[in-house]
Design an enzyme around this catalytic site. Structure first.
Site, PDB file in Angstrom:
ATOM      1  N   MET A  94      -6.303  -6.592  19.250  1.00 12.40           N
ATOM      2  CA  MET A  94      -6.333  -7.739  20.162  1.00 12.40           C
ATOM      3  C   MET A  94      -5.811  -7.407  21.556  1.00 12.40           C
ATOM      4  SD  MET A  94      -7.678 -10.474  18.946  1.00 12.40           S
ATOM      5  CE  MET A  94      -8.282 -11.082  17.362  1.00 12.40           C
ATOM      6  N   ILE A 122       0.416 -11.026  16.184  1.00 10.46           N
ATOM      7  CA  ILE A 122       1.341 -10.597  17.245  1.00 10.46           C
ATOM      8  C   ILE A 122       1.331  -9.077  17.291  1.00 10.46           C
ATOM      9  CG2 ILE A 122       3.000 -12.487  17.437  1.00 10.46           C
ATOM     10  CD1 ILE A 122       4.705 -11.010  15.301  1.00 10.46           C
ATOM     11  N   SER A 171       6.825 -19.869  17.722  1.00 12.06           N
ATOM     12  CA  SER A 171       8.127 -19.543  17.141  1.00 12.06           C
ATOM     13  C   SER A 171       9.187 -20.414  17.801  1.00 12.06           C
ATOM     14  CB  SER A 171       8.411 -18.074  17.419  1.00 12.06           C
ATOM     15  OG  SER A 171       9.773 -17.773  17.242  1.00 12.06           O
ATOM     16  N   TYR A 184       8.659 -10.860  23.695  1.00  8.60           N
ATOM     17  CA  TYR A 184       8.025 -11.706  22.676  1.00  8.60           C
ATOM     18  C   TYR A 184       8.203 -13.177  23.017  1.00  8.60           C
ATOM     19  CZ  TYR A 184       7.792 -13.956  17.991  1.00  8.60           C
ATOM     20  OH  TYR A 184       7.532 -14.783  16.922  1.00  8.60           O
ATOM     21  N   SER A 185       9.448 -13.539  23.358  1.00  8.67           N
ATOM     22  CA  SER A 185       9.739 -14.917  23.701  1.00  8.67           C
ATOM     23  C   SER A 185       8.898 -15.372  24.889  1.00  8.67           C
ATOM     24  CB  SER A 185      11.231 -15.042  24.007  1.00  8.67           C
ATOM     25  OG  SER A 185      11.563 -16.345  24.386  1.00  8.67           O
ATOM     26  N   LYS A 188       5.427 -16.259  23.828  1.00  6.65           N
ATOM     27  CA  LYS A 188       5.360 -17.504  23.051  1.00  6.65           C
ATOM     28  C   LYS A 188       5.541 -18.736  23.955  1.00  6.65           C
ATOM     29  CE  LYS A 188       4.798 -15.854  18.800  1.00  6.65           C
ATOM     30  NZ  LYS A 188       3.464 -15.956  18.150  1.00  6.65           N
ATOM     31  N   ILE A 219      11.081 -16.181   8.796  1.00  9.99           N
ATOM     32  CA  ILE A 219      10.250 -16.186   7.580  1.00  9.99           C
ATOM     33  C   ILE A 219      10.330 -14.812   6.918  1.00  9.99           C
ATOM     34  CG2 ILE A 219       7.911 -16.593   6.684  1.00  9.99           C
ATOM     35  CD1 ILE A 219       9.156 -19.024   8.135  1.00  9.99           C
ATOM     36  N   THR A 221       8.624 -12.369   5.939  1.00  9.08           N
ATOM     37  CA  THR A 221       7.584 -11.336   5.976  1.00  9.08           C
ATOM     38  C   THR A 221       8.275  -9.972   6.048  1.00  9.08           C
ATOM     39  OG1 THR A 221       7.401 -11.392   8.381  1.00  9.08           O
ATOM     40  CG2 THR A 221       5.986 -12.879   7.159  1.00  9.08           C
ATOM     41  N   GLU A 222       7.542  -8.956   5.596  1.00  7.53           N
ATOM     42  CA  GLU A 222       8.122  -7.614   5.498  1.00  7.53           C
ATOM     43  C   GLU A 222       8.734  -7.169   6.825  1.00  7.53           C
ATOM     44  OE1 GLU A 222       6.130  -3.578   4.148  1.00  7.53           O
ATOM     45  OE2 GLU A 222       5.258  -5.309   3.133  1.00  7.53           O
TER      46      GLU A 222
END
Ligand SMILES: NC(=O)c1ccc[n+]([C@@H]2O[C@H](COP(=O)([O-])OP(=O)(O)OC[C@H]3O[C@@H](n4cnc5c(N)ncnc54)[C@H](OP(=O)(O)O)[C@@H]3O)[C@@H](O)[C@H]2O)c1
Ligand SMILES: *[C@@H]1O[C@H](CO)[C@@H](O)[C@H](O)[C@H]1NC(C)=O
Ligand SMILES: *[C@@H]1O[C@H](CO)[C@@H](O)[C@H](O)[C@H]1NC(C)=O
Ligand SMILES: *[C@@H]1O[C@H](CO)[C@@H](O)[C@H](O)[C@H]1NC(C)=O
Length: 299
Positions: A94, A122, A171, A184-185, A188, A219, A221-222
């Site tokens: 992406m 992401i 998030s 990242y923030s 978002k 969450i 997730t791995e």
């Protein structure tokens, strides 16, 4: 008397708020997804993978995407086992807007239309103090934000035809600044600005395409467990339930959905009237000494 009324009033107010926020009006039924044509991005693992399985179980056609072909193949096979009337994948990255567009084109060719676009992927990012690397900020902006915009533009004609839905997975870090996820923030928050503004325009133009912004807390997730598990002091919530709640929010055409409620909705109540209290509370819950790796900090 004053004490008594306060003792009564506060729980009562809590109850009213709880009822108000929990009752979305309409009720969710899995049949609402039967025969619907859906795209889920970032569906090779994590929350996206779980969303694909829920959709398959509810009888939706699914097109999934991510970079890793072997994983996508396995998810598609499981979707078919779970009862999806059709399941397909397309592999690619992406950070390439031509690829982002081609995912929507593939859905058009396969399904001849689209009911729900779930934007969830992401790009990789570090969990540490901001390292000053601007190239990686730009790249993350392309993957986490610009590709969402590209796919939305490409899918809009089909979504208008079906009165469809756009689901944007964000998030709590897209509503409140939290440390160690600076780039990242930013991506978002950008999603919130773009899609909340677009929603207003849809209403003004009578475009009946819903936009659901999903505000998600930690969450299991791995990748999330590995990166932040030792730093955050609250437990991760289950990805299966999170995935289901996102789908519900999308189908019920909610503007925003929150999961887990207590880790998103409650901090957000404090955000606007006690930001410093909230932010010091959030910092106090971090085990900074457990940050992994030695990403060269800017400071
Ligand atoms: N887990 C949490 O604690 C948490 C908290 C708040 C919000 N969220 C949000 O929930 C969503 C899903 O998170 P998750 O934890 O399930 O993530 P994840 O497990 O890391 O999965 C990310 C997905 O994106 C794909 N991906 C990565 N780089 C890509 C690229 N360059 N191009 C295309 N696809 C790419 C990955 O597959 P490939 O590697 O095969 O490409 C994978 O399918 C995200 O929007 C995230 O921000 C998660
Ligand atoms: C979509 O919604 C419009 C109203 O916004 C309605 O007139 C139309 O019949 C709906 N179309 C479909 C395919 O549901
Ligand atoms: C918009 O579309 C949804 C889903 O088809 C439908 O339930 C709703 O009534 C439509 N809204 C309007 C204003 O027509
Ligand atoms: C440090 O950040 C860069 C991106 O700027 C990333 O490629 C690298 O994997 C990170 N290293 C660690 C140890 O987290």
């Amino acid at each position: 008397m004053a004490l008594l009324s306060r003792k009564l009033l506060i729980p009562l107010l809590g109850l009213v708020l709880a009822v108000y926020f929990y009752s979305g009006g309409d009720e969710f039924k899995p049949e609402l997804l039967k025969g619907k044509r859906t795209i889920v991005t970032g569906a090779s693992t994590g929350i996206g993978e779980q969303m694909a399985y829920h959709l398959a179980q509810m009888g939706s056609h699914v097109l999934i995407t991510a970079r890793t072909e072997e994983k996508l193949k396995k998810v598609v096979a499981k979707c078919l086992e779970l009862g999806a009337p059709s399941a397909h994948y397309i592999a690619g990255s992406m950070d390439d807007m031509v690829f982002a567009e081609s995912v929507v084109k593939k859905a058009e060719n396969l399904f001849g239309g689209l009911d729900m676009l779930i934007l969830n992927h992401i790009g990789d990012s570090y969990y540490n103090f901001f390292n000053g690397d601007i190239k990686s900020v730009r790249k993350l902006m392309e993957i986490n934000f610009l590709s969402y915009v590209t796919m939305t533009v490409a899918a809009l004609p089909m979504l208008k035809d079906t009165n469809g839905s756009i689901v944007v997975v964000s998030s709590i870090a897209g509503k409140i600044g939290v440390p160690f996820v600076v780039p990242y923030s930013a991506t978002k928050f950008a999603l919130d600005g773009f899609f909340s503004s677009l929603r207003q325009e849809f209403i003004l133009k009578d475009v009946n395409v819903s936009i659901t912004l999903c505000i998600i807390s930690f969450i299991n997730t791995e990748k999330a467990l590995k990166a932040v598990g030792d730093v955050l002091s609250y437990p991760a919530a289950p990805k299966e339930e999170c995935a289901l709640e996102i789908i519900k929010g999308g189908v019920l055409r909610q503007w925003e959905m929150y999961y887990k409620y207590e880790h998103t909705r409650i901090p957000l109540l404090f955000r606007d009237w006690a930001p410093q209290l909230l932010s010091s509370f959030m910092r106090s819950g971090l085990n900074v000494e457990n940050l992994k790796g030695s990403n060269h900090s800017l400071y």
